[in-house]
Design a protein around this motif. Structure first.
Motif, PDB file in Angstrom:
ATOM      1  N   ALA A 152      -0.569   4.358   5.101  1.00  0.00           N
ATOM      2  CA  ALA A 152      -1.205   4.833   3.870  1.00  0.00           C
ATOM      3  C   ALA A 152      -2.347   5.793   4.189  1.00  0.00           C
ATOM      4  O   ALA A 152      -2.492   6.847   3.564  1.00  0.00           O
ATOM      5  CB  ALA A 152      -1.714   3.647   3.058  1.00  0.00           C
ATOM      6  N   TYR A 154     -12.031   3.700  -0.250  1.00  0.00           N
ATOM      7  CA  TYR A 154     -11.125   2.592  -0.551  1.00  0.00           C
ATOM      8  C   TYR A 154     -11.254   1.536   0.535  1.00  0.00           C
ATOM      9  O   TYR A 154     -11.002   1.794   1.711  1.00  0.00           O
ATOM     10  CB  TYR A 154      -9.668   3.051  -0.652  1.00  0.00           C
ATOM     11  CG  TYR A 154      -8.758   1.901  -1.020  1.00  0.00           C
ATOM     12  CD1 TYR A 154      -8.741   1.417  -2.319  1.00  0.00           C
ATOM     13  CD2 TYR A 154      -7.975   1.265  -0.067  1.00  0.00           C
ATOM     14  CE1 TYR A 154      -7.958   0.328  -2.663  1.00  0.00           C
ATOM     15  CE2 TYR A 154      -7.181   0.182  -0.398  1.00  0.00           C
ATOM     16  CZ  TYR A 154      -7.183  -0.291  -1.706  1.00  0.00           C
ATOM     17  OH  TYR A 154      -6.417  -1.374  -2.037  1.00  0.00           O
ATOM     18  N   GLY A 195      -1.139   9.168   5.312  1.00  0.00           N
ATOM     19  CA  GLY A 195      -0.589   9.972   4.236  1.00  0.00           C
ATOM     20  C   GLY A 195      -1.604  10.473   3.243  1.00  0.00           C
ATOM     21  O   GLY A 195      -1.274  11.295   2.374  1.00  0.00           O
ATOM     22  N   LEU A 196      -2.847   9.978   3.349  1.00  0.00           N
ATOM     23  CA  LEU A 196      -3.902  10.379   2.409  1.00  0.00           C
ATOM     24  C   LEU A 196      -5.157  10.761   3.192  1.00  0.00           C
ATOM     25  O   LEU A 196      -6.191  10.069   3.143  1.00  0.00           O
ATOM     26  CB  LEU A 196      -4.214   9.237   1.435  1.00  0.00           C
ATOM     27  CG  LEU A 196      -3.096   8.878   0.454  1.00  0.00           C
ATOM     28  CD1 LEU A 196      -3.364   7.532  -0.196  1.00  0.00           C
ATOM     29  CD2 LEU A 196      -2.958   9.950  -0.619  1.00  0.00           C
ATOM     30  N   LEU A 230       0.807  -1.222   0.000  1.00  0.00           N
ATOM     31  CA  LEU A 230       0.000   0.000   0.000  1.00  0.00           C
ATOM     32  C   LEU A 230       0.840   1.273   0.000  1.00  0.00           C
ATOM     33  O   LEU A 230       0.325   2.356  -0.299  1.00  0.00           O
ATOM     34  CB  LEU A 230      -0.931   0.012   1.207  1.00  0.00           C
ATOM     35  CG  LEU A 230      -2.160  -0.906   1.119  1.00  0.00           C
ATOM     36  CD1 LEU A 230      -2.741  -1.141   2.505  1.00  0.00           C
ATOM     37  CD2 LEU A 230      -3.204  -0.330   0.173  1.00  0.00           C
ATOM     38  N   LEU A 231       2.110   1.150   0.329  1.00  0.00           N
ATOM     39  CA  LEU A 231       2.983   2.325   0.427  1.00  0.00           C
ATOM     40  C   LEU A 231       3.824   2.531  -0.829  1.00  0.00           C
ATOM     41  O   LEU A 231       4.597   3.496  -0.888  1.00  0.00           O
ATOM     42  CB  LEU A 231       3.891   2.196   1.655  1.00  0.00           C
ATOM     43  CG  LEU A 231       3.152   2.049   2.994  1.00  0.00           C
ATOM     44  CD1 LEU A 231       4.146   1.881   4.136  1.00  0.00           C
ATOM     45  CD2 LEU A 231       2.239   3.238   3.243  1.00  0.00           C
ATOM     46  N   ARG A 232       3.682   1.672  -1.815  1.00  0.00           N
ATOM     47  CA  ARG A 232       4.427   1.853  -3.056  1.00  0.00           C
ATOM     48  C   ARG A 232       4.008   3.153  -3.736  1.00  0.00           C
ATOM     49  O   ARG A 232       2.822   3.521  -3.705  1.00  0.00           O
ATOM     50  CB  ARG A 232       4.175   0.673  -3.996  1.00  0.00           C
ATOM     51  CG  ARG A 232       4.882  -0.599  -3.599  1.00  0.00           C
ATOM     52  CD  ARG A 232       4.457  -1.793  -4.432  1.00  0.00           C
ATOM     53  NE  ARG A 232       4.114  -1.488  -5.829  1.00  0.00           N
ATOM     54  CZ  ARG A 232       3.814  -2.404  -6.730  1.00  0.00           C
ATOM     55  NH1 ARG A 232       3.788  -3.695  -6.386  1.00  0.00           N
ATOM     56  NH2 ARG A 232       3.511  -2.063  -7.966  1.00  0.00           N
ATOM     57  N   LEU A 278      -4.316   5.513  -5.323  1.00  0.00           N
ATOM     58  CA  LEU A 278      -5.206   5.865  -4.214  1.00  0.00           C
ATOM     59  C   LEU A 278      -5.612   7.333  -4.288  1.00  0.00           C
ATOM     60  O   LEU A 278      -6.752   7.690  -3.960  1.00  0.00           O
ATOM     61  CB  LEU A 278      -4.533   5.551  -2.885  1.00  0.00           C
ATOM     62  CG  LEU A 278      -4.331   4.063  -2.579  1.00  0.00           C
ATOM     63  CD1 LEU A 278      -3.488   3.891  -1.318  1.00  0.00           C
ATOM     64  CD2 LEU A 278      -5.662   3.340  -2.429  1.00  0.00           C
ATOM     65  N   ALA A 331       1.096  -0.954   7.446  1.00  0.00           N
ATOM     66  CA  ALA A 331       1.171  -0.261   6.163  1.00  0.00           C
ATOM     67  C   ALA A 331      -0.147   0.426   5.848  1.00  0.00           C
ATOM     68  O   ALA A 331      -0.172   1.536   5.291  1.00  0.00           O
ATOM     69  CB  ALA A 331       1.534  -1.243   5.054  1.00  0.00           C
ATOM     70  N   ALA A 332      -1.272  -0.208   6.205  1.00  0.00           N
ATOM     71  CA  ALA A 332      -2.574   0.410   5.985  1.00  0.00           C
ATOM     72  C   ALA A 332      -2.693   1.702   6.781  1.00  0.00           C
ATOM     73  O   ALA A 332      -3.206   2.716   6.284  1.00  0.00           O
ATOM     74  CB  ALA A 332      -3.683  -0.559   6.375  1.00  0.00           C
ATOM     75  N   ARG A 354       0.166   4.552  -4.281  1.00  0.00           N
ATOM     76  CA  ARG A 354      -0.278   5.810  -3.679  1.00  0.00           C
ATOM     77  C   ARG A 354      -0.887   6.729  -4.743  1.00  0.00           C
ATOM     78  O   ARG A 354      -1.904   7.394  -4.493  1.00  0.00           O
ATOM     79  CB  ARG A 354       0.881   6.517  -2.984  1.00  0.00           C
ATOM     80  CG  ARG A 354       0.443   7.762  -2.207  1.00  0.00           C
ATOM     81  CD  ARG A 354       1.617   8.431  -1.509  1.00  0.00           C
ATOM     82  NE  ARG A 354       1.146   9.479  -0.610  1.00  0.00           N
ATOM     83  CZ  ARG A 354       0.820  10.703  -0.982  1.00  0.00           C
ATOM     84  NH1 ARG A 354       0.906  11.047  -2.275  1.00  0.00           N
ATOM     85  NH2 ARG A 354       0.395  11.598  -0.108  1.00  0.00           N
TER      86      ARG A 354
END
Length: 293
Positions: free
Chosen positions: A158, A143, A161-162, A124-126, A133, A154-155, A130
């Motif tokens: 993510a 999502y 960050g969003l 999810l952090l790639r 997303l 990681a969720a 991103r």
């Protein structure tokens, strides 16, 4: 627990004559190796007091989402579709716009990818994910996160960050119900729930329980954890039908969910079983004749 106005915010449909479900393998999943259609869903859901549903993708292929949208366009229970598109594709925004133009495209309410099948716990952090997303957020969609407990960090990163994208945690991150363990799952769920742009689905718990020997009280520690972490204003009910049939039928899943939130008042129960789904997914559904009791 039954009552008018329940929204099932998470179920699946598939027709094996149209598309295979490669994930259905082995003896444990053998009962799912048949088609599950709208008529069967409608019969079971209406009997349990469900008046609207959200159907969710099962396979990461382009053809499935248009089929689900077409089912939603046909009227009936399906008020929303959580579909799939390739988040890593350079034209992801155009792909989302194209889905919206299809029959039933106005019922597209979210996107999901089978992150639980990705070997990279940080998928999810790639950067390319991103970017995808961000396109989902730009399209005004939610999502859905289908992740295992080890992918929760990681969720959380993510979602942090969003902040403009609503993340919906399917099946509460698949806690280890059969093992009876809470940690480290509970701590990771609390970190995710601390973010205001996250929501949890009270779904899939029965499937994580031990086969043939589970009860509502086995699920209660996990339900209590998310009720405390997300609060009743950020939890949605979902049956996870027909996957739930590996452990329980549709009426039993609805009844068990009611038992798990039996400490809530009528208004909070109505939020979990109806209003939160309308808000999170932007569903266009008629007012119910009454509240969930």
């Amino acid at each position: 627990m039954t009552g008018p106005g329940i929204i099932d915010a998470h179920h699946h449909l598939w027709d094996l004559a149209v598309r295979p479900q490669p994930w259905i393998t082995g003896a444990a999943l053998a009962p799912l190796a048949r088609s599950f259609g709208v008529d069967e869903l409608t019969s079971r859901a209406r009997a349990a007091g469900v008046t609207a549903t959200v159907v969710v993708q099962t396979v990461c292929v382009p053809g499935e989402t248009p089929e689900l949208l077409a089912l939603a366009a046909g009227g009936g229970l399906i008020a929303g579709v959580v579909g799939w598109t390739d988040l890593t594709a350079p034209d992801v925004a155009d792909a989302l716009a194209a889905l919206r133009e299809l029959p039933g495209g106005d019922r597209l309410v979210g996107i999901r990818h089978q992150v639980q099948e990705e070997p990279d716990p940080g998928w999810l952090l790639r950067p390319d994910v991103r970017r995808g997303l961000l396109a989902v957020a730009g399209a005004g969609l939610a999502y859905d996160l289908v992740v295992t407990a080890r992918q929760l960090p990681a969720a959380t990163a993510a979602a942090a960050g969003l902040p403009g994208l609503t993340f919906v945690l399917d099946h509460l991150g698949k806690p280890p119900v059969a093992a009876g363990a809470l940690e480290p799952w509970a701590a990771e769920v609390r970190r995710l729930a601390a973010l205001p742009n996250t929501v949890g689905k009270l779904s899939g718990l029965v499937t994580e329980a031990a086969p043939d020997r589970w009860a509502a009280e086995d699920l209660r520690p996990y339900a209590d954890t998310v009720l405390d972490a997300f609060g009743p204003r950020r939890l949605l009910f979902g049956s996870d039908w027909p996957v739930c049939t590996l452990r329980a039928g549709y009426p039993e899943v609805v009844r068990t969910a009611g038992q798990l939130v039996d400490g809530l008042g009528p208004d909070e129960r109505d939020a979990v079983f109806r209003r939160n789904a309308i808000r999170v997914y932007g569903l266009d559904v008629p007012a119910p004749g009454g509240r969930v009791g």
